[in-house]
Structure formats: C-alpha cells, structure tokens
Motif scaffolding. Structure first.
Motif, PDB file in Angstrom:
ATOM      1  N   GLN A  32      13.440   8.029  -6.123  1.00 21.29           N
ATOM      2  CA  GLN A  32      13.322   8.104  -4.764  1.00 21.29           C
ATOM      3  C   GLN A  32      11.977   7.631  -4.611  1.00 21.29           C
ATOM      4  N   VAL A  33      10.854   7.760  -5.204  1.00 21.01           N
ATOM      5  CA  VAL A  33       9.619   7.157  -4.879  1.00 21.01           C
ATOM      6  C   VAL A  33       9.656   5.682  -5.070  1.00 21.01           C
ATOM      7  N   TRP A  34      10.293   5.259  -6.093  1.00 17.97           N
ATOM      8  CA  TRP A  34      10.584   3.732  -6.065  1.00 17.97           C
ATOM      9  C   TRP A  34      11.239   3.211  -5.054  1.00 17.97           C
ATOM     10  N   GLN A  35      12.129   3.723  -4.559  1.00 13.02           N
ATOM     11  CA  GLN A  35      12.651   3.126  -3.261  1.00 13.02           C
ATOM     12  C   GLN A  35      11.843   3.426  -1.717  1.00 13.02           C
ATOM     13  N   GLY A  36      10.663   3.971  -2.017  1.00 14.98           N
ATOM     14  CA  GLY A  36       9.863   4.163  -0.868  1.00 14.98           C
ATOM     15  C   GLY A  36      10.134   5.324  -0.047  1.00 14.98           C
ATOM     16  N   HIS A  37      10.710   6.366  -0.472  1.00 15.89           N
ATOM     17  CA  HIS A  37      11.008   7.500   0.266  1.00 15.89           C
ATOM     18  C   HIS A  37       9.800   8.558   0.416  1.00 15.89           C
ATOM     19  N   ILE A  39      -1.242   7.208 -19.035  1.00 19.27           N
ATOM     20  CA  ILE A  39      -0.670   6.217 -19.980  1.00 19.27           C
ATOM     21  C   ILE A  39      -0.901   4.769 -19.537  1.00 19.27           C
ATOM     22  N   LEU A  40      -1.063   4.514 -18.194  1.00 22.36           N
ATOM     23  CA  LEU A  40      -1.430   3.213 -17.670  1.00 22.36           C
ATOM     24  C   LEU A  40      -2.682   2.918 -17.542  1.00 22.36           C
ATOM     25  N   GLY A  41      -3.681   3.979 -17.612  1.00 24.72           N
ATOM     26  CA  GLY A  41      -4.986   3.575 -17.614  1.00 24.72           C
ATOM     27  C   GLY A  41      -5.740   3.570 -16.208  1.00 24.72           C
ATOM     28  N   GLU A  42      -4.937   3.767 -15.192  1.00 26.52           N
ATOM     29  CA  GLU A  42      -5.416   3.899 -13.813  1.00 26.52           C
ATOM     30  C   GLU A  42      -4.926   4.771 -12.990  1.00 26.52           C
ATOM     31  N   ASN A  43      -5.360   5.369 -11.720  1.00 31.03           N
ATOM     32  CA  ASN A  43      -4.988   6.438 -11.196  1.00 31.03           C
ATOM     33  C   ASN A  43      -3.702   6.169 -10.279  1.00 31.03           C
ATOM     34  N   VAL A  44      -2.534   6.845 -10.963  1.00 33.09           N
ATOM     35  CA  VAL A  44      -1.320   6.517 -10.330  1.00 33.09           C
ATOM     36  C   VAL A  44      -1.031   7.473  -9.453  1.00 33.09           C
ATOM     37  N   LYS A  45      -0.339   7.431  -8.295  1.00 36.41           N
ATOM     38  CA  LYS A  45      -0.072   8.190  -7.368  1.00 36.41           C
ATOM     39  C   LYS A  45       1.266   7.635  -6.719  1.00 36.41           C
ATOM     40  N   LYS A  46       1.910   8.451  -5.801  1.00 36.51           N
ATOM     41  CA  LYS A  46       3.032   8.185  -4.821  1.00 36.51           C
ATOM     42  C   LYS A  46       2.945   6.787  -4.400  1.00 36.51           C
ATOM     43  N   SER A  47       1.797   6.428  -3.714  1.00 39.84           N
ATOM     44  CA  SER A  47       1.528   5.324  -2.664  1.00 39.84           C
ATOM     45  C   SER A  47       1.522   4.068  -3.559  1.00 39.84           C
ATOM     46  N   ASN A  48       0.857   4.169  -4.881  1.00 44.83           N
ATOM     47  CA  ASN A  48       1.060   2.986  -5.680  1.00 44.83           C
ATOM     48  C   ASN A  48       1.804   2.843  -7.052  1.00 44.83           C
ATOM     49  N   PHE A  49       2.624   3.998  -7.098  1.00 43.95           N
ATOM     50  CA  PHE A  49       3.369   3.993  -8.282  1.00 43.95           C
ATOM     51  C   PHE A  49       4.067   2.610  -8.460  1.00 43.95           C
ATOM     52  N   ARG A  50       4.857   1.814  -7.599  1.00 44.82           N
ATOM     53  CA  ARG A  50       5.619   0.859  -7.888  1.00 44.82           C
ATOM     54  C   ARG A  50       4.589  -0.266  -8.164  1.00 44.82           C
ATOM     55  N   SER A  51       3.728  -0.533  -7.384  1.00 45.81           N
ATOM     56  CA  SER A  51       2.682  -1.634  -7.674  1.00 45.81           C
ATOM     57  C   SER A  51       2.069  -1.468  -8.922  1.00 45.81           C
ATOM     58  N   ALA A  52       1.796  -0.088  -9.445  1.00 43.38           N
ATOM     59  CA  ALA A  52       1.103  -0.036 -10.594  1.00 43.38           C
ATOM     60  C   ALA A  52       1.812  -0.383 -11.923  1.00 43.38           C
ATOM     61  N   MET A  53       3.253  -0.132 -11.835  1.00 45.29           N
ATOM     62  CA  MET A  53       4.073  -0.666 -12.596  1.00 45.29           C
ATOM     63  C   MET A  53       4.325  -2.048 -12.617  1.00 45.29           C
ATOM     64  N   GLU A  54       4.330  -2.809 -11.548  1.00 50.83           N
ATOM     65  CA  GLU A  54       4.260  -4.208 -11.403  1.00 50.83           C
ATOM     66  C   GLU A  54       3.025  -4.776 -12.005  1.00 50.83           C
ATOM     67  N   ARG A  55       1.958  -4.317 -11.687  1.00 55.38           N
ATOM     68  CA  ARG A  55       0.880  -5.031 -12.298  1.00 55.38           C
ATOM     69  C   ARG A  55       0.810  -4.903 -13.891  1.00 55.38           C
ATOM     70  N   TYR A  56       1.537  -3.712 -14.336  1.00 56.97           N
ATOM     71  CA  TYR A  56       1.388  -3.841 -15.861  1.00 56.97           C
ATOM     72  C   TYR A  56       1.886  -4.722 -16.590  1.00 56.97           C
ATOM     73  N   GLU A  57       1.469  -4.766 -17.922  1.00 55.68           N
ATOM     74  CA  GLU A  57       1.735  -6.262 -18.430  1.00 55.68           C
ATOM     75  C   GLU A  57       3.272  -5.900 -19.189  1.00 55.68           C
ATOM     76  N   PHE A  58       4.228  -6.551 -18.645  1.00 59.46           N
ATOM     77  CA  PHE A  58       5.483  -6.589 -19.118  1.00 59.46           C
ATOM     78  C   PHE A  58       5.709  -7.778 -19.786  1.00 59.46           C
TER      79      PHE A  58
END
Length: 485
Positions: free
Chosen positions: A38-43, A73-92
């Motif tokens: 749900q967070v990923w979908q912006g709700h 795990i990601l080494g940065e401050n993750v929260k609801k507002s930046n969860f998606r962007s934090a995942m997209e910034r991570y090295e895939f």
C-alpha cells in the motif's frame, strides 16, 4: 511492472522478505506485506488501515518497525514518504529476462534470485533453496483453489502459527503437516493465508475439501489429473500401462502420485479431514472403508520427495501420531485461540469496556468464531457493553454457537463423554487420580479417553504442584451441563 520503473512491487516484496529474513530470522508476515504494498502505491495510513483490515495505530506501529529494519539494511533513513525512492536509488543489477532482479548489498553480498526458490529434486535433506545458472526464468505455480475459502481478515501476531508453518515448509522441508483444532480456531484461514507466503516455492498447488467424504480413489484421481495437467494422465503409469486409461488399482494410483510429488514441488491441502474419521469413537479412527487414506498419509510422510501435504482437521488421524517424533518431515500443529491478539476482533466489532476484554477472550478461549458470535450478541442486546454481558451467569450459548458445540460433542465416545462430564462438574481443575476415583471405566480406558480429548482440543492441561490437572473451556462446560439436564 510499474510504468517508468524497472521494479515490480512483488520483486520488492521478495527482496525485502529475503533481507529481513537474513537480519531477523523471520519472513515478512501478511500484514507487513500489505503495508509495504500500500505504501508503494502511495496510499496514506488511513487508506492502508482500511485495505489491511487493521486500526490506523496498529498499521503505524508495523510501519515504524519496517522503516527501522529497512534503514539498517539500506544504510539510509527510510520512512513512508521516501520508501519507494529509497528502493529505486539502491543499487540493483540488470533485470533478468523474466523481469526479476538480483540485488547486491554493499558490504554484504546477497544474491536473491526468484527463479531458484525451489528445492532441488534430490533427497529430502537437501537445502530448500538452491541456485542455478541454467534457467533464469521463474515459472508461476499452477493453482487450483476452487475448494479453498475466500481470503478474509487474518489476525496475525508475534509468534503466530503462520510463521511456524511457513518455517516448517520453507526451511525444514516438512512433507506432511497436520493442523488441528475445534471449529472456529482458524485452521482453513491460516492455511489459506499461508499460500501467498510460500507459493513461489511450488510448481503446483491444489486445495481439496473432504467434506463430502470422497473415497480415496476419487481423491487420488482428482489430484493426479491436476498434477499431471492431463485428464486422464497420459501415459498414466510411470512404469507402463494402457495409454490414456486411468488405473483402477489404488496401489498403482498411489505410486503415480508419489512419482509426481518427487518430480515436481507440489503443495496439496486437504481440508475437512475429520469427515473421513469416525464419530462415537476415540479421536482419529477412520470410518469403515476409509482406512486406505492412512496409507496415503503414511507414504507422503515417510517417503522422501520434494512436496508437502497439509491436512486440516478437528482431530489428527491416529496413525499420523505414530511418526510425529523428532522427524521434522512430519509436523503437527494444534490451534487453540488467538489470546491477546483477539482484541482486534472486539475492536472491529465496536465493543465497549476495553478493560473487560481479556475476561471475555478467556471465557471464549480466544476462538475467533466464538468471539465474533458473542460480540454480535453483545452489540444487539447490550449496545456493545461487555461489562454488562459478563455480569450475567452462566455463559450464554447463542443459537449459532450451540450447533457448533453439538457437532463436536456428538463425535465423542461414551467414555470421553463420561470423562468430560466429570471434569465439567468440577469448579477447580481435577487431577487424573481424582478423576479415576469418580469414573466408572477402567484406568486404561480413562487414559485413552483423556488422551483422545486432548487431541481433540476439548480439554486443557495445567501443571499444578507435582501433578497435571485437567479442565475444559467455560463455553464447553456450559454445553455439557445443558446436555446433562
């Protein structure tokens, strides 16, 4: 696949599950998955709470724990507002042909490939997850859930049996898993919610109900036709036979089924197993003509293969208990009640007097169905006031609850009925010695009766000083007294 993004929410959930499992030793539960999706979908949190069937405060608490874990795990401050962007910034790494990804975590390389989540088709002691460079394509499991219940609200909680079940299947390679408990304890619900958690590990998943007491031949034919993806299977026999003709011999059918369970990673759920077990006898005895189901269960539990059979039943078939020792390939789980987690039911029903909820939960053994029924009664008669309801004695048995208890009571043998009546007449829990002094049967018969009642989940065992004492749930105690009157 989301537009403009190489990532799919299912990819993210699978990766997150693997990372959190490595960090905490536990998989994501269904509520955590729902929250992340749900967070990923912006709700927003109120929308998430509604979608996940939980209170907003509960969802926020779950989310806080997730953000803390993901921040580590990601080494940065993750929260609801930046969860998606934090995942997209991570090295895939580059996407595989199937659209799934491997993730390389800096400082701790963890290659997670969804295409290799199946256990190898080797002896049962092999690891449940392996890697391969030969096939990088994930095949979705073929499902037949026509007999399965709809997915409804599931009350997951810390140390939930759902986590234990998932671990038994995914990591301990459990081949035969029996879930028992009285009506309303959530046997079918927990098995149904387990499927999305583990389905990527299987090639084929089928759910069948035994509520109409089908003979073994019917069940085997149904399973084989689904697993073979042919009707009839062609060729029907791994070791020869007339092409296109389903074999009539049960032993041959069992042999075919075991071959499919070895060649593929299959999950079979048989619900309502109590319908092939006898009433009026001690727990776990088969109805006449259904004893050959015991051969099926024995073969699946004892012969090495890559699949899993789940049995949902009010009581375990007696022969299963002969090989539920230290062998992790055969597991037995008895459900009782939700405990403190049952407060979610009372909250959703809008009941008042929260300080009295623990007493109500204890009175109804935390049984989800029983609590829902009594909650509706409290709302209708007492405007939701739990304290007012509890002021009336004895326990109220609604017209909906009474038939449920009747079905369980009618399955008891005469010695079990005698024992449960004696236990129910006592104000305090009673020891076996005290019970023996009151019972008309022999000591051996009483031993068997107590053991059978325990397997049915109709009595509770308590440790008292130097001995074990027995009692029965207040609701069942009231029913037994009503029957005796």
């Amino acid at each position: 696949m989301l537009p403009g993004s190489p990532m799919d929410i299912q990819d993210v959930l699978q990766w997150t599950d693997a990372q959190i499992l490595a960090k905490t030793g536990k998989h994501l539960d269904s509520l955590q998955r729902c929250t992340l999706e749900q967070v990923w979908q912006g709700h927003k949190y109120p929308e998430i709470a509604k979608a996940c069937n939980r209170s907003e405060d509960h969802i926020k608490q779950v989310a806080r724990e997730l953000w803390k874990l993901l921040s580590d795990i990601l080494g940065e401050n993750v929260k609801k507002s930046n969860f998606r962007s934090a995942m997209e910034r991570y090295e895939f790494s580059k996407l595989s042909n199937s659209g799934h990804f491997n993730l390389v975590q800096k400082g701790n390389i963890n290659n997670f490939c969804t295409a290799t989540s199946h256990p190898p088709k080797t002896p049962q002691n092999s690891p449940s997850i392996h890697t391969s460079n030969e096939d990088n394509t994930q095949q979705k499991p073929r499902l037949d859930l026509r007999d399965a219940p709809e997915i409804k609200t599931f009350y997951n909680y810390p140390n939930s049996p759902l986590t234990a079940l998932e671990n038994s299947i995914a990591h301990q390679n459990c081949r035969l898993l029996t879930i028992t408990g009285m009506t309303g304890t959530g046997k079918s619900a927990i098995a149904r919610h387990l499927i999305p958690q583990i389905q990527t590990q299987f090639d084929r998943i089928i759910w069948r109900s035994l509520r109409t007491s089908p003979p073994l031949e019917t069940t085997l034919k149904n399973l084989i036709q689904f697993l073979s993806n042919q009707n009839p299977p062609n060729p029907p026999l791994p070791r020869g036979g007339e092409e296109g003709v389903f074999p009539a011999n049960t032993d041959v059918q069992l042999s075919i089924l075991i071959e499919y369970l070895r060649d593929n990673r299959c999950l079979i759920i048989l619900d309502d197993v109590q319908q092939i077990l006898s009433s009026g006898q001690l727990a776990g005895n088969y109805k006449p003509g259904y004893e050959n189901y015991g051969t099926l269960f024995k073969l699946i539990g004892e012969i090495p293969h890559n699949s899993c059979l789940i049995l949902n039943s009010w009581e375990p078939p007696s022969d299963i208990l002969t090989f539920t020792d230290d062998n992790s390939a055969v597991c037995l789980l008895q459900l009782t009640g939700l405990g403190e987690a049952a407060t979610e039911i009372l909250r959703e029903k809008g009941l008042l007097d929260e300080e009295y909820w623990p007493e109500l939960i204890e009175l109804y053994q935390g049984n989800p169905l029983w609590l829902k029924l009594v909650a509706q009664t409290i709302k209708n008669l007492f405007s939701g006031r739990v304290s007012q309801y509890l002021s009336y004695q004895p326990v109220f048995l609604s017209d909906e609850l009474r038939p449920i208890l009747q079905h369980h009571y009618q399955r008891l043998s005469e010695i079990e009925k005698q024992a449960i009546a004696l236990i129910g007449n006592e104000i305090e829990p009673i020891s076996f010695t005290q019970l023996m002094a009151k019972c008309q049967g022999s000591q051996g018969e009483l031993f068997k009766a107590i053991q059978s009642l325990d397997r049915r989940g109709t009595i509770a065992k308590l440790s008292h000083e130097t001995e074990t004492v027995f009692t029965i749930p207040p609701v069942l105690k009231q029913y037994v007294k009503m029957v005796a009157e």
